[in-house]
Write a protein that holds these residues in place. Structure first.
Motif, PDB file in Angstrom:
ATOM      1  N   THR A  15       0.812  -1.217   0.000  1.00 38.19           N
ATOM      2  CA  THR A  15       0.000   0.000   0.000  1.00 38.19           C
ATOM      3  C   THR A  15       0.843   1.265   0.000  1.00 38.19           C
ATOM      4  O   THR A  15       0.352   2.328  -0.349  1.00 38.19           O
ATOM      5  N   ARG A  16       2.110   1.161   0.418  1.00 37.06           N
ATOM      6  CA  ARG A  16       3.007   2.311   0.441  1.00 37.06           C
ATOM      7  C   ARG A  16       4.329   1.885  -0.186  1.00 37.06           C
ATOM      8  O   ARG A  16       5.288   1.592   0.494  1.00 37.06           O
ATOM      9  N   ARG A  17       4.373   1.834  -1.479  1.00 37.01           N
ATOM     10  CA  ARG A  17       5.521   1.245  -2.165  1.00 37.01           C
ATOM     11  C   ARG A  17       6.744   2.160  -2.147  1.00 37.01           C
ATOM     12  O   ARG A  17       6.639   3.344  -2.386  1.00 37.01           O
ATOM     13  N   ALA A  18       7.903   1.549  -1.869  1.00 39.77           N
ATOM     14  CA  ALA A  18       9.161   2.283  -1.901  1.00 39.77           C
ATOM     15  C   ALA A  18       9.763   2.177  -3.302  1.00 39.77           C
ATOM     16  O   ALA A  18       9.754   1.111  -3.914  1.00 39.77           O
ATOM     17  N   MET A  19      10.306   3.270  -3.780  1.00 44.68           N
ATOM     18  CA  MET A  19      10.880   3.299  -5.118  1.00 44.68           C
ATOM     19  C   MET A  19      12.303   2.751  -5.111  1.00 44.68           C
ATOM     20  O   MET A  19      13.021   2.849  -4.127  1.00 44.68           O
ATOM     21  N   ALA A  54       8.301 -11.550  -9.886  1.00 47.43           N
ATOM     22  CA  ALA A  54       8.896 -12.528  -8.979  1.00 47.43           C
ATOM     23  C   ALA A  54       9.998 -11.887  -8.141  1.00 47.43           C
ATOM     24  O   ALA A  54      10.114 -12.137  -6.934  1.00 47.43           O
ATOM     25  N   LEU A  55      10.805 -11.049  -8.771  1.00 49.57           N
ATOM     26  CA  LEU A  55      11.862 -10.349  -8.049  1.00 49.57           C
ATOM     27  C   LEU A  55      11.270  -9.424  -6.990  1.00 49.57           C
ATOM     28  O   LEU A  55      11.767  -9.344  -5.859  1.00 49.57           O
ATOM     29  N   ASN A  56      10.189  -8.727  -7.349  1.00 56.99           N
ATOM     30  CA  ASN A  56       9.508  -7.870  -6.386  1.00 56.99           C
ATOM     31  C   ASN A  56       9.034  -8.664  -5.174  1.00 56.99           C
ATOM     32  O   ASN A  56       9.141  -8.225  -4.037  1.00 56.99           O
ATOM     33  N   THR A 213       5.311   5.512 -16.981  1.00 52.13           N
ATOM     34  CA  THR A 213       5.632   5.910 -15.611  1.00 52.13           C
ATOM     35  C   THR A 213       4.450   5.604 -14.695  1.00 52.13           C
ATOM     36  O   THR A 213       3.345   5.346 -15.154  1.00 52.13           O
ATOM     37  N   PHE A 214       4.723   5.658 -13.390  1.00 51.37           N
ATOM     38  CA  PHE A 214       3.699   5.304 -12.411  1.00 51.37           C
ATOM     39  C   PHE A 214       3.397   6.483 -11.493  1.00 51.37           C
ATOM     40  O   PHE A 214       4.222   7.376 -11.325  1.00 51.37           O
ATOM     41  N   TYR A 215       2.205   6.453 -10.906  1.00 54.29           N
ATOM     42  CA  TYR A 215       1.831   7.431  -9.898  1.00 54.29           C
ATOM     43  C   TYR A 215       0.930   6.759  -8.878  1.00 54.29           C
ATOM     44  O   TYR A 215       0.302   5.735  -9.157  1.00 54.29           O
ATOM     45  N   ASP A 216       0.909   7.299  -7.668  1.00 55.92           N
ATOM     46  CA  ASP A 216       0.092   6.745  -6.588  1.00 55.92           C
ATOM     47  C   ASP A 216      -1.192   7.539  -6.431  1.00 55.92           C
ATOM     48  O   ASP A 216      -1.195   8.767  -6.570  1.00 55.92           O
ATOM     49  N   ILE A 217      -2.261   6.838  -6.148  1.00 55.02           N
ATOM     50  CA  ILE A 217      -3.540   7.487  -5.918  1.00 55.02           C
ATOM     51  C   ILE A 217      -4.160   6.909  -4.648  1.00 55.02           C
ATOM     52  O   ILE A 217      -4.145   5.692  -4.436  1.00 55.02           O
ATOM     53  N   VAL A 218      -4.651   7.772  -3.786  1.00 63.60           N
ATOM     54  CA  VAL A 218      -5.284   7.357  -2.535  1.00 63.60           C
ATOM     55  C   VAL A 218      -6.789   7.300  -2.755  1.00 63.60           C
ATOM     56  O   VAL A 218      -7.392   8.281  -3.189  1.00 63.60           O
TER      57      VAL A 218
END
Length: 243
Positions: A15-19, A54-56, A213-218
């Motif tokens: 839920t709170r991914r680290a880059m 899988a690595l993730n 690219t990615f972005y987070d949405i709450v």
């Protein structure tokens, strides 16, 4: 996280991914292990989307549990899939990491050959096992949740019992322990209770833009009201607050 000083839970990581963990963690925590894994997978497959998933998975487990690739257990793999299903409603295509560990020889000889449908085949487990899969640190609170679920068990089907145990053990107390290490009482300070309620009402999802690219949405969590009701029952029991 890279130095294994802080260990966010698997749920917290989803839920709170680290880059940049994929690039930075392997050479710091287990360079030989990941190099061996890459050689075993081969360059083409290693670069595929399935392999990145899988690595993730392996990195998230290491971040949550500590240690190296060789320290990952079958239980860690099952716990990861359980959390993944909760957040993404499916785990299809996310079991390659386990096949890698099996092929690498880090799992015991009697480990299941595959994780596919394993959770369905294992059947029902005890109330203690339902709670202990989340590794709660505070024993009195853990025992309180077990006692409460045992009281409810005769009037519930197993699926409902399983869901309530997730709410109480993982979404409530394990989340509090992750944010407030050492917490040992249900008598929560007002600010701690308010913070947990706020986190429980929302979830963070990662979305992909058209450029890659990615972005987070709450977004609001649809089951937040059910979670609040589930938590209120055991916490409000006589004698529970002082534990």
């Amino acid at each position: 996280m890279l130095a294994d000083v802080v260990r966010p839970s698997l749920e917290r990581q989803l839920t709170r991914r680290a880059m940049h963990l994929q690039d930075r963690l392997p050479p710091i925590r287990d360079p030989d292990g990941f190099a061996r894994l890459e050689a075993m997978a081969g360059p083409e497959r290693w670069a595929s989307l399935t392999s990145r998933r899988a690595l993730n998975a392996l990195i998230r487990i290491m971040v949550a549990k500590g240690g190296t690739l060789a320290d990952i257990t079958v239980g860690d793999a099952l716990e990861y899939l359980d959390v993944l299903r909760t957040h993404h409603s499916q785990s299809a295509g996310h079991t390659l990491f386990y096949a890698w560990l099996r092929a690498w020889g880090t799992l015991p000889d009697d480990a299941p050959a595959t994780l596919r449908n394993l959770s369905r085949a294992t059947g029902q487990v005890s109330v203690e096992q339902l709670v202990d899969r989340y590794h709660l640190q505070c024993r009195p609170v853990r025992d309180l949740l077990v006692d409460y679920l045992k009281e409810r068990q005769p009037g519930l089907d197993y699926a409902t019992l399983d869901n309530i145990s997730r709410f109480l053990a993982r979404s409530f107390w394990a989340d509090l322990e992750a944010h407030h290490p050492g917490i040992d009482s249900l008598r929560l300070p007002q600010d701690v209770a308010a913070q947990w309620k706020q986190l429980a009402r929302t979830k963070t999802e990662r979305r992909r833009r058209s450029d890659g690219t990615f972005y987070d949405i709450v977004t609001p969590r649809l089951d937040s009201a059910t979670l609040m009701i589930a938590v209120r029952a055991p916490v409000s029991r006589p004698g529970a607050v002082g534990q």
